[in-house]
Design an enzyme around this catalytic site. Sequence first.
Site, PDB file in Angstrom:
ATOM      1  N   HIS A  99       0.820  -1.210   0.000  1.00 57.28           N
ATOM      2  CA  HIS A  99       0.000   0.000   0.000  1.00 57.28           C
ATOM      3  C   HIS A  99       0.850   1.254   0.000  1.00 57.28           C
ATOM      4  O   HIS A  99       0.337   2.345  -0.136  1.00 57.28           O
ATOM      5  CB  HIS A  99      -0.907   0.005   1.218  1.00 57.28           C
ATOM      6  N   CYS A 100       2.143   1.104   0.225  1.00 56.34           N
ATOM      7  CA  CYS A 100       2.977   2.292   0.405  1.00 56.34           C
ATOM      8  C   CYS A 100       3.847   2.573  -0.810  1.00 56.34           C
ATOM      9  O   CYS A 100       3.673   3.580  -1.496  1.00 56.34           O
ATOM     10  CB  CYS A 100       3.866   2.115   1.626  1.00 56.34           C
ATOM     11  N   ILE A 101       4.777   1.669  -1.067  1.00 59.33           N
ATOM     12  CA  ILE A 101       5.838   2.007  -2.013  1.00 59.33           C
ATOM     13  C   ILE A 101       5.326   2.303  -3.422  1.00 59.33           C
ATOM     14  O   ILE A 101       5.771   3.264  -4.046  1.00 59.33           O
ATOM     15  CB  ILE A 101       6.923   0.912  -1.994  1.00 59.33           C
TER      16      ILE A 101
END
Lengths: 679, 454
Positions: B289-291
């Site tokens: 969900h972040c990078i």
Amino acid sequence: MTQQRPLRTRSGLHVAPLTLGVQAVLAFAACELAFFLLQGSHGGAHAARAITALVIFVLALAACGAARPVTDLALDVRDVWTAVGAAAIGSLGATAIGYLIPVLGLNAKVGVIAGGMLVLFVLAQRAAEISYRRRCSERRPGVQRTIVVGSGKAAESLVRLVQENHNFRYAVVGCVDDEALAARVAGKPLLGGIDDLPRLIDAHKIGCVIIAIPSAPPHLVKRIMGKCLRESGPAGNSPAVKILPGVLELLNDGVRVSRIRPVQPEDLLPRDPVRVDLSEIRPHVENRVILVTGAGGSIGSELCRQICALNPSLLLLLGHGENSLFAINQELRLKYGFTRTRIVLADVADAARIRTVFSRYRPHVVFHAAAHKHVPIVEANVCEAARNNVLGTHVVALAAAAVGTAKFVLLSTDKAVNPTSVMGATKRLAEIISQSFVNQTGTEFVTVRFGNVLESRGSVIPIFKKQIEHGGPVTVTHRDMRRYFMTIPEAVSLVLQAMAIGRDGQVLVLDMGKPVNILKLAETLITLSGLTPYRDIPIVETGIRPGEKLFEEILTTTEGMSKTSHERLFIAQQERVAYETLAAGLRTLETAARAGDQDTVIEVLRNFVPSYRPGSHLLNGEAHAPGAPAVVGADLAAAQSHPAPEAVIRANGHADGLAGGNGVAEDKPQTSASAGVSS
Amino acid sequence: MTSTPKASQVVTALHELSHEMALREKITTHTALVGVIGIGYVGLPLAVEKAKVGYRVVGFDRNAIRVAQVNQGSNYIRDVDDDELAKMVANERLTATTDFAGLANCDIIIICVPTPLTQNKDPDISYIRNVGGEIARRLRPGQLICLESTTYPGTTEEVLLPMFAQTGLKVGHDYFLAYSPERVDPGNKRYTTKNTNKVVGGVTATCLSVATSFYKQTILEVLALSSPKVAEMTKVFENTFRAVNIALVNEMALLCDRMGINIWEVIDAAATKPFGMMRFDPGPGVGGHCIPLDPFYLNWKARQYDFHTRFIELAGEINNSMPYFVRDKVARALNLKGLPLKGSRILMLGIAYKKDIPDWRESPALKVLELLAQAEAAVDYHDPFVPSFQDAHGRTRHSIPLTEKTLGQSDCVLITTDHSQTDWDFVVRHAPLVIDTRNATRAVRQPRDNVILL
């Protein structure tokens, strides 16, 4: 012929002395014949030669095991190989000795010819011995002279098995078939068509007829039964009619004589055999952790049986009755040799317990078969049924989704369609819950809905059977009442198939075949027992009980149907309720069910299942009237001690539900109460 | 000359002070009611941590299924201990609800909602806006609101603050607003919510001080920053840093592939340098969900300042190309065996975006699977954490068991996630061909001629 006591040679081979003796004579004959053929005369001066050759061949026969005792009543490939091996070794040995001691006159030619003849002699000897033993076996006391109906693969396998195995007490005289596929079936003659049966039974003193047509439609079975029973004199002398199980069972186990069983009522019901594709089911089960709730129940335990055959890494048997769980666990262990099971004692509505179980075992597939399903009992125990059927489903579904279960399969019933009973309404709400999870979690929620199954605890056939055993009367609720019938193994195999092909949020409906008129079924059952309906056994009509329908619908009217890849499974198109909408209602239901607030429970059920029409006893407060739920036990006792069941039934609408209910017949074999039609 | 404050001013000041004092006291005594909005992989662990130290915590979520699961104590987040959650629920220290009306009762509100991208790869902060609206409708003096969602610099002050300001309440006096980014690394056993340093930026000094004192109770190191913007930038920078460095090592892998150099040997060697070098591993792409998402938040914001974040663009380009490279690598390996992609049986090991977690969304393995399926290869997958998932066409795929038979029957085994529990010796022993994009088979000592590394 007496049983030879086998000797054990040093090399560990079994040798039957008498067999070896006969083979020694044959070996001697073969050697002498070889000399005679090759050299024109076998000259008296060559006793040494003859003895040498004989010793060599006999040793070879013993060493190769050609003289081992006959165990199977069939010629085995091994018999051929031992004979060939013994002859080859003997020939080589004889040639070698002849080369070392030329004076004996043994040479390669003699060895080869003698060896070749020995193979034929020994094989002939084995075949003769087996034939002789088969005959002895067939003439033992207690062996029934048998006719096999059918001439196909199954018949052939059956005849062969019966002949080759000493333990079975059938002596097959021959086969009959209307559309004969071969002139002989595994060596037994084809004696004629099915119409010839009465004549053949008398002529051959037949004690048993086995139907070996796995796809035999009920009308055929009926016809064969008729031929065997009607025209063969007094009932006592009628041959026993037995049947090989259907294709489904044979697929999994192959033909086994132990599977021959007497003709059952279900063989006579009009329905088509069920086929399943194991290759679709296996990947979901093999080497996986599988959990079955309600594993002690009739559907749950059959699920366990079929699942264990597919080799899961662990099978969790979840339920709250330790006796039934113990029984199915023992059966899996002893009968199927399956030991990777755990008994999990738990109440499905106990969130803490269920959550712990799921967190520990993380099952890959969950079959939710736990439910209270006896209509009349549920009518009288609304809150407990809502707790178990609705909240239990909710708890298990949430826990399954939380631990990442791949498939959650809810077992539902046709009574959930336009329900008239609390049971149906609770099951419909359980379906709605299961469907509301669609696309919200990684878990696929599949619902499988099916109709009445045979021999389900509380099903109609066992009740009828008991009533007939007790001399009647057989009670039916209404002459026009019709029900679908399917055997539990069939229904369960379709459940497994549905698990494999069902997609998230789908409700799959089993095609249960044609509905059967209950009155007709009662008449057939009485006839099958060798009695005459209405004359020997009266049939009494008792009237419809609360929550019962004349005819079970499998689909609600707003549902369309679409096909699946399986001919007996259909998808019911249904409107889905969002889980958000359900959540508040479920909380209300939970509070009410735990507090015993029946009116609120009914209200919530009606709210979510608009098609639900509760019985009047639940609407006008009659349920709280004296003599209804509070006296469940007392009512039962009264019903049982009562000589005239109809009187009880008419005395109190509620007692009707209970006394006529399945619980009575199931728990108390002595029941004289109306069994009516199972729900 | 000193002007004496008017009595009314003193009263107001005391009143305002009393909001801060009251909240501080509730924090010190753990009597504050904590609301956590969004009980997913960030919110639930946080809620459990807070409940464990004695707070009463209410989880708010639109997902009614999650709410019901929490309320029956069923844990759906791997990083949360099943028993701890169950205990907190049984003690009634943790409850969940879909009804946001309960926000009015909360003294502390922590926002842990997702911040995805729109179809056009623009930031989608609708969740933050919606939640902000819900809070604004119920905002009362004495509340602390903390945003934890990853977002572009400025969100707290440009989006949330104006919404709250409309209520007429004064930030830093009546209520307190801060940003403190989550730093959850799903599946990381060593660094959990508790022992991962946390940064906090407050809209005012008082906001910062109140928020810091709250976080200090459950987190070992809390770093106070001068503003929410700095904290927001810190978070996006951290993720951009990872994305760019992974892209760099992926580019190296592409080059090494062409030059016939073993990239893994290079990385292992480089990692021995004790300073100025930080290890990153190449792979089939980036997921989670972040990078893959967060750099776009920064990129989007930068454009408002006429600035182009070229590294971010480039990193995205390289990382997005990796699934295509993996497909080509598989095609080349099969080609050497005389097999085309079409019709070849490929067993993918791992569909989760990284090891030991059950999360497959945004996973590069999905893209690889789709590319292989497009080439009409017969693709199956095995993942102990992902029993089933829906592929790009909405078709549900099920993990198949990892057995001698399934390995032996495949033409090629493609390792896309290096889950710790998989027996790689077993895989290499029974698979005819192994393509390892994670160097998962590094410890396999037996003959490994059938293994091709990324």
